[in-house]
Design a protein around this motif. Structure first.
Motif, PDB file in Angstrom:
ATOM      1  N   GLY A 201      -5.087 -11.329  -5.646  1.00 43.54           N
ATOM      2  CA  GLY A 201      -4.736 -11.082  -4.260  1.00 43.54           C
ATOM      3  C   GLY A 201      -5.050  -9.672  -3.799  1.00 43.54           C
ATOM      4  N   LYS A 202      -5.352  -8.789  -4.733  1.00 40.82           N
ATOM      5  CA  LYS A 202      -5.649  -7.402  -4.360  1.00 40.82           C
ATOM      6  C   LYS A 202      -7.146  -7.143  -4.203  1.00 40.82           C
ATOM      7  CE  LYS A 202      -1.298  -6.791  -4.539  1.00 40.82           C
ATOM      8  NZ  LYS A 202      -0.588  -5.881  -5.421  1.00 40.82           N
ATOM      9  N   ARG A 203      -7.975  -8.159  -4.466  1.00 35.82           N
ATOM     10  CA  ARG A 203      -9.419  -7.942  -4.312  1.00 35.82           C
ATOM     11  C   ARG A 203      -9.784  -7.597  -2.878  1.00 35.82           C
ATOM     12  NH1 ARG A 203     -12.149 -12.990  -7.642  1.00 35.82           N
ATOM     13  NH2 ARG A 203     -11.080 -12.628  -9.635  1.00 35.82           N
ATOM     14  N   ALA A 204      -9.214  -8.337  -1.924  1.00 33.87           N
ATOM     15  CA  ALA A 204      -9.577  -8.130  -0.514  1.00 33.87           C
ATOM     16  C   ALA A 204      -9.214  -6.730  -0.038  1.00 33.87           C
ATOM     17  CB  ALA A 204      -8.930  -9.200   0.358  1.00 33.87           C
ATOM     18  N   PRO A 205      -7.967  -6.248  -0.240  1.00 33.59           N
ATOM     19  CA  PRO A 205      -7.689  -4.884   0.219  1.00 33.59           C
ATOM     20  C   PRO A 205      -8.504  -3.830  -0.508  1.00 33.59           C
ATOM     21  CG  PRO A 205      -5.828  -5.768  -1.012  1.00 33.59           C
ATOM     22  CD  PRO A 205      -6.750  -6.908  -0.734  1.00 33.59           C
ATOM     23  N   LEU A 206      -8.801  -4.047  -1.788  1.00 29.61           N
ATOM     24  CA  LEU A 206      -9.653  -3.095  -2.503  1.00 29.61           C
ATOM     25  C   LEU A 206     -11.036  -3.031  -1.868  1.00 29.61           C
ATOM     26  CD1 LEU A 206      -8.707  -3.853  -6.220  1.00 29.61           C
ATOM     27  CD2 LEU A 206      -8.370  -1.677  -5.039  1.00 29.61           C
ATOM     28  N   ALA A 207     -11.576  -4.190  -1.503  1.00 30.66           N
ATOM     29  CA  ALA A 207     -12.891  -4.221  -0.865  1.00 30.66           C
ATOM     30  C   ALA A 207     -12.853  -3.556   0.504  1.00 30.66           C
ATOM     31  CB  ALA A 207     -13.366  -5.668  -0.736  1.00 30.66           C
ATOM     32  N   ARG A 208     -11.772  -3.759   1.234  1.00 36.47           N
ATOM     33  CA  ARG A 208     -11.641  -3.139   2.559  1.00 36.47           C
ATOM     34  C   ARG A 208     -11.560  -1.621   2.440  1.00 36.47           C
ATOM     35  NH1 ARG A 208      -6.633  -6.081   5.129  1.00 36.47           N
ATOM     36  NH2 ARG A 208      -7.150  -4.772   6.945  1.00 36.47           N
ATOM     37  N   ILE A 209     -10.825  -1.143   1.436  1.00 40.39           N
ATOM     38  CA  ILE A 209     -10.740   0.304   1.222  1.00 40.39           C
ATOM     39  C   ILE A 209     -12.099   0.863   0.819  1.00 40.39           C
ATOM     40  CG2 ILE A 209      -9.759   2.075  -0.291  1.00 40.39           C
ATOM     41  CD1 ILE A 209      -7.193   0.351  -0.339  1.00 40.39           C
ATOM     42  N   ALA A 210     -12.783   0.148  -0.083  1.00 41.81           N
ATOM     43  CA  ALA A 210     -14.094   0.604  -0.544  1.00 41.81           C
ATOM     44  C   ALA A 210     -15.108   0.670   0.598  1.00 41.81           C
ATOM     45  CB  ALA A 210     -14.601  -0.305  -1.654  1.00 41.81           C
ATOM     46  N   SER A 211     -14.937  -0.196   1.598  1.00 42.20           N
ATOM     47  CA  SER A 211     -15.860  -0.205   2.736  1.00 42.20           C
ATOM     48  C   SER A 211     -15.543   0.886   3.754  1.00 42.20           C
ATOM     49  CB  SER A 211     -15.826  -1.572   3.425  1.00 42.20           C
ATOM     50  OG  SER A 211     -14.613  -1.750   4.135  1.00 42.20           O
ATOM     51  N   GLY A 212     -14.430   1.600   3.533  1.00 46.37           N
ATOM     52  CA  GLY A 212     -14.076   2.687   4.431  1.00 46.37           C
ATOM     53  C   GLY A 212     -13.128   2.312   5.546  1.00 46.37           C
ATOM     54  N   GLU A 213     -12.548   1.109   5.480  1.00 43.61           N
ATOM     55  CA  GLU A 213     -11.607   0.705   6.519  1.00 43.61           C
ATOM     56  C   GLU A 213     -10.383   1.625   6.518  1.00 43.61           C
ATOM     57  OE1 GLU A 213      -9.208  -3.325   7.931  1.00 43.61           O
ATOM     58  OE2 GLU A 213     -10.944  -3.486   6.598  1.00 43.61           O
ATOM     59  N   ASP A 214      -9.813   1.810   7.684  1.00 41.76           N
ATOM     60  CA  ASP A 214      -8.690   2.731   7.857  1.00 41.76           C
ATOM     61  C   ASP A 214      -7.391   2.059   7.405  1.00 41.76           C
ATOM     62  OD1 ASP A 214      -6.956   4.723   8.614  1.00 41.76           O
ATOM     63  OD2 ASP A 214      -7.125   4.350  10.767  1.00 41.76           O
ATOM     64  N   LEU A 215      -7.103   2.157   6.118  1.00 43.08           N
ATOM     65  CA  LEU A 215      -5.897   1.582   5.537  1.00 43.08           C
ATOM     66  C   LEU A 215      -5.100   2.685   4.837  1.00 43.08           C
ATOM     67  CD1 LEU A 215      -7.366  -1.698   3.982  1.00 43.08           C
ATOM     68  CD2 LEU A 215      -6.078  -1.455   6.120  1.00 43.08           C
ATOM     69  N   PRO A 216      -3.776   2.643   4.913  1.00 51.60           N
ATOM     70  CA  PRO A 216      -2.975   3.725   4.329  1.00 51.60           C
ATOM     71  C   PRO A 216      -3.281   4.006   2.867  1.00 51.60           C
ATOM     72  CG  PRO A 216      -1.610   2.384   5.745  1.00 51.60           C
ATOM     73  CD  PRO A 216      -2.933   1.681   5.660  1.00 51.60           C
ATOM     74  N   ALA A 217      -3.434   2.967   2.060  1.00 47.54           N
ATOM     75  CA  ALA A 217      -3.692   3.192   0.636  1.00 47.54           C
ATOM     76  C   ALA A 217      -4.998   3.945   0.419  1.00 47.54           C
ATOM     77  CB  ALA A 217      -3.708   1.870  -0.124  1.00 47.54           C
ATOM     78  N   GLY A 218      -5.945   3.752   1.293  1.00 48.40           N
ATOM     79  CA  GLY A 218      -7.217   4.450   1.165  1.00 48.40           C
ATOM     80  C   GLY A 218      -7.127   5.930   1.474  1.00 48.40           C
ATOM     81  N   HIS A 219      -6.053   6.335   2.144  1.00 46.31           N
ATOM     82  CA  HIS A 219      -5.867   7.750   2.476  1.00 46.31           C
ATOM     83  C   HIS A 219      -4.945   8.455   1.496  1.00 46.31           C
ATOM     84  CE1 HIS A 219      -8.056   7.333   6.222  1.00 46.31           C
ATOM     85  NE2 HIS A 219      -7.289   6.317   6.565  1.00 46.31           N
TER      86      HIS A 219
END
Length: 236
Positions: A201-219
Motif C-alpha cells: 500500500g505504500k508503493r503509490a505514495p513512494l512513487a508520488r514522492i519520487a515524482s516530486g509531488e507536494d506531499l508532507p513526507a517528501g519534505h
C-alpha cells in the motif's frame, strides 16, 4: 525523494535494521539520548524488538528519553494510542520521567502548547539552533496519502515553518480524531531520520514522492542523514 533508500526483505528486517541504527546512535553518545517515536505496525515490531532479548541489554535505558512525533488527542478511545504502544512494548525498562508523552486530555491547541513547552525545557531554549539537534534520532512512517506524523497533504499544519508543535483539529484520513503533531522544522532537528515503510500500500505514495509531488513526507528531511528503510513489498 530526499535521502537514501535501503530495501529489505520484510517488515521484520526493516524493524531489525532500525533497531541496529538506534543501538548505534545510543552507543555513540555520552549522556542523555533523545529518540522521537512514531506510531504504526512497523514501529510496533521495532519497539518489541528493542525490549526483547536480542536488543534489550544493548541499550542504555537509563540514558534514553522517548518523545513522540504525533498523537491522537481528546476523549475518544483512540486518544493516546502512540503512548500506549510504547508503554506496552517497553514496560518497566523505561525509568520514571524518561517517557515524554503528548498530553491528550485538553483541547488540541492546549495539548500542542504544553508539548512545545516540554520540548523547549528538554532543549533548554525556545529556538532551534542549526548546530544543535533537538533529537538524536527521529522515526517516521509514511501514510498512503503521503502524510507523515500527523502532517496531512493540503493542511496548513504541513506548511508550518516556525512552531515546533501544532494542533491538527481535522485529520486528513480515518480515524478522524484530532491530533497533535511535531512540525517539519522540529522533526528535521536531528542528525538521523529513519522512515520505516512497509507493505504494498505504500508503493503509490513512494512513487508520488519520487515524482516530486507536494506531499508532507517528501519534505521531511534531517539536517544530517535521512534514510528510508523499505521492505520489498513497498519498494515494488
Amino acid at each position: 525523494m530526499t535521502g537514501r533508500r535501503e530495501v529489505l526483505p520484510d517488515p521484520d528486517a526493516v524493524a531489525r535494521a532500525a533497531a541496529g541504527r538506534l543501538v548505534a546512535v545510543a552507543g555513540a553518545k555520552a549522556g542523555r539520548v533523545g529518540i522521537c517515536l512514531s506510531g504504526g505496525s512497523t514501529p510496533k515490531l521495532l519497539y518489541r524488538l528493542l525490549a526483547g532479548p536480542e536488543f534489550r541489554d544493548r541499550l542504555p535505558w537509563g540514558r534514553l528519553h522517548w518523545f513522540f512525533g504525533d498523537e491522537r488527542v481528546g476523549d475518544r478511545p483512540e486518544a493516546g494510542s502512540n503512548r500506549r504502544l510504547a508503554e506496552e512494548a517497553f514496560g518497566d525498562l523505561v525509568p520514571d520521567g524518561h517517557l515524554h508523552p503528548i498530553p491528550t486530555d485538553r483541547t488540541p491547541q492546549a495539548c500542542a502548547e504544553a508539548y512545545a513547552s516540554a520540548l523547549q525545557t528538554w532543549y533548554g531554549a525556545d529556538r532551534l539552533a542549526p548546530a544543535r539537534p533537538l533529537f538524536d534520532l527521529v522515526l517516521l512512517g509514511l501514510g498512503e496519502d503521503g502524510h507523515t506524523a500527523s502532517l496531512f497533504p493540503g493542511k496548513p499544519e504541513a506548511r508550518e515553518g516556525e512552531a515546533w508543535v501544532v494542533a491538527v483539529p481535522e485529520a486528513g484520513l480515518a480515524p478522524f480524531v484530532p491530533r497533535v503533531s511535531l512540525t517539519l522544522p522540529a522533526l528535521a532537528a536531528t542528525p538521523l531520520m529513519l522512515f520505516l515503510v512497509t507493505g504494498a500500500g505504500k508503493r503509490a505514495p513512494l512513487a508520488r514522492i519520487a515524482s516530486g509531488e507536494d506531499l508532507p513526507a517528501g519534505h521531511a528531511r534531517a539536517r544530517g542523514e535521512t534514510l528510508w528503510l523499505l521492505d520489498e513489498a513497498a519498494a515494488g
